[in-house]
Design a protein around this motif. Structure first.
Motif, PDB file in Angstrom:
ATOM      1  N   CYS A   1      -7.297   8.492   1.031  1.00 53.44           N
ATOM      2  CA  CYS A   1      -7.245   7.429   0.080  1.00 53.44           C
ATOM      3  C   CYS A   1      -5.955   6.649  -0.042  1.00 53.44           C
TER       4      CYS A   1
ATOM      5  N   THR B   1       0.934  -1.182   0.063  1.00 51.88           N
ATOM      6  CA  THR B   1      -0.022  -0.015   0.124  1.00 51.88           C
ATOM      7  C   THR B   1       0.844   1.256  -0.123  1.00 51.88           C
TER       8      THR B   1
ATOM      9  N   LYS C   1      -2.359   8.167  -1.602  1.00 53.24           N
ATOM     10  CA  LYS C   1      -2.625   8.859  -2.545  1.00 53.24           C
ATOM     11  C   LYS C   1      -2.617  10.112  -2.101  1.00 53.24           C
TER      12      LYS C   1
ATOM     13  N   ALA D   1      -1.868  -2.388  -4.130  1.00 57.39           N
ATOM     14  CA  ALA D   1      -1.434  -3.045  -5.080  1.00 57.39           C
ATOM     15  C   ALA D   1      -0.869  -4.521  -4.875  1.00 57.39           C
TER      16      ALA D   1
ATOM     17  N   ASP E   1       3.895   6.322  -8.651  1.00 52.03           N
ATOM     18  CA  ASP E   1       2.896   6.347  -7.556  1.00 52.03           C
ATOM     19  C   ASP E   1       1.554   6.006  -8.179  1.00 52.03           C
ATOM     20  N   SER E   2       1.535   6.256  -9.461  1.00 51.19           N
ATOM     21  CA  SER E   2       0.423   6.058 -10.262  1.00 51.19           C
ATOM     22  C   SER E   2      -0.109   4.753 -10.328  1.00 51.19           C
ATOM     23  N   PRO E   3      -1.185   4.113 -10.610  1.00 48.47           N
ATOM     24  CA  PRO E   3      -1.581   2.765 -10.749  1.00 48.47           C
ATOM     25  C   PRO E   3      -0.967   2.118 -11.930  1.00 48.47           C
TER      26      PRO E   3
ATOM     27  N   TYR F   1      -3.536   3.597  -2.070  1.00 48.29           N
ATOM     28  CA  TYR F   1      -3.710   2.328  -3.256  1.00 48.29           C
ATOM     29  C   TYR F   1      -3.048   1.155  -2.620  1.00 48.29           C
TER      30      TYR F   1
ATOM     31  N   VAL G   1      -3.850  -2.735  -9.172  1.00 49.58           N
ATOM     32  CA  VAL G   1      -3.863  -1.479  -8.037  1.00 49.58           C
ATOM     33  C   VAL G   1      -5.341  -1.203  -7.950  1.00 49.58           C
ATOM     34  N   GLU G   2      -5.736  -1.005  -6.683  1.00 46.06           N
ATOM     35  CA  GLU G   2      -7.074  -0.628  -6.563  1.00 46.06           C
ATOM     36  C   GLU G   2      -7.005   0.385  -5.538  1.00 46.06           C
ATOM     37  N   ALA G   3      -8.047   1.326  -5.551  1.00 46.19           N
ATOM     38  CA  ALA G   3      -7.929   2.286  -4.496  1.00 46.19           C
ATOM     39  C   ALA G   3      -8.882   2.036  -3.203  1.00 46.19           C
TER      40      ALA G   3
END
Length: 248
Positions: free
Chosen positions: A237, A124, A127, A241, A159-161, A239, A178-180
């Motif tokens: 929030c 994790t 965001k 992965a 750090d972007s999905p 992320y 990768v999910e939020a």
């Protein structure tokens, strides 16, 4: 230097919101909790019956984790150099550690190495633009007119999905996604101020290092900025992965 007890009351409680989803993705018999901090993942994994090895770079964090969880194996180590054999673990969980490593690629390769073929990894990170619970401190410092250069964030480039999923694939992982994860962090605003300031660390130790009148000014701005979140909590929030080490 981080005050582990204050960190445990503050940041660790914030980060505990992702422990359940993290272990849903990476629960296994032999688990590595990398960057364990004060042991929120270790505690949950032990409760699920895992054999847990917990590592962190900070000896104060490890001392607290070892005291609370005598059935875990505790080692001082930091990515990308872990003192383990190839394929030693069935799963790797890292709760908000990958965003602190100096080289994301090297860290992922090392985690791939210590994970057995077919094993799972879950990581994790925050965001950054939806981290209201800590951003109010940075905004309060700025509003108080304190000259402050936050430490660099090497992980920002990854750090972007989409970017992180690509790095997982490059490191040899399959089925990466990768999910939020979003939640409201409900906390007493006065306690939150005390715990974050006392914890210190690279981002917020600047507050306690100021003269008392400046600290009071920063706190006044914090109180104003945090007030809208007193009832419903800070929106946060992260992320999450997860991926699998390909067999063979």
């Amino acid at each position: 230097m981080i005050n582990a007890e204050a960190y445990d009351r503050g940041f660790a409680q914030l980060s505990s919101h992702t422990v359940g989803p993290l272990l849903e993705r990476a629960h296994a018999a032999r688990l590595l909790d990398v960057g364990c901090g004060t042991g929120v993942v270790t505690a949950a994994a032990l409760a699920l019956g895992a054999e847990v090895t917990a590592v962190d770079a900070d000896p104060r964090m490890l001392e607290l984790t070892a005291r609370r969880h005598p059935y875990a194996t505790i080692r001082q180590a930091a990515l990308p150099d872990l003192p383990f054999e190839d394929g030693e673990f069935d799963a790797v969980a890292g709760n908000f550690v990958i965003n602190h490593v100096p080289d994301t690629n090297e860290a992922l390769r090392e985690l791939h190495r210590v994970l057995r073929p077919g094993g799972t990894i879950a990581l994790t990170w925050w965001k950054a633009d939806e981290m209201t619970a800590t951003n109010v401190f940075a905004e309060a410092i700025e509003a108080a007119g304190v000259s402050y250069a936050p430490p660099p964030r090497p992980f920002t480039a990854n750090d972007s999905p989409d970017r992180f999923a690509a790095l997982l694939a490059t490191a040899g992982f399959g089925e990466g996604a990768v999910e939020a994860v979003r939640w409201r962090h409900q906390v007493d605003l006065g306690a939150w101020w005390t715990d974050i300031v006392e914890a210190g660390g690279p981002r917020f130790a600047v507050i306690s290092s100021q003269p008392p009148e400046i600290v009071s000014r920063i706190k006044a701005h914090y109180t104003r900025l945090a007030a809208p979140y007193e009832r419903d909590g800070f929106p946060v929030c992260a992320y999450l992965a997860h991926a699998t080490r390909s067999p063979g």
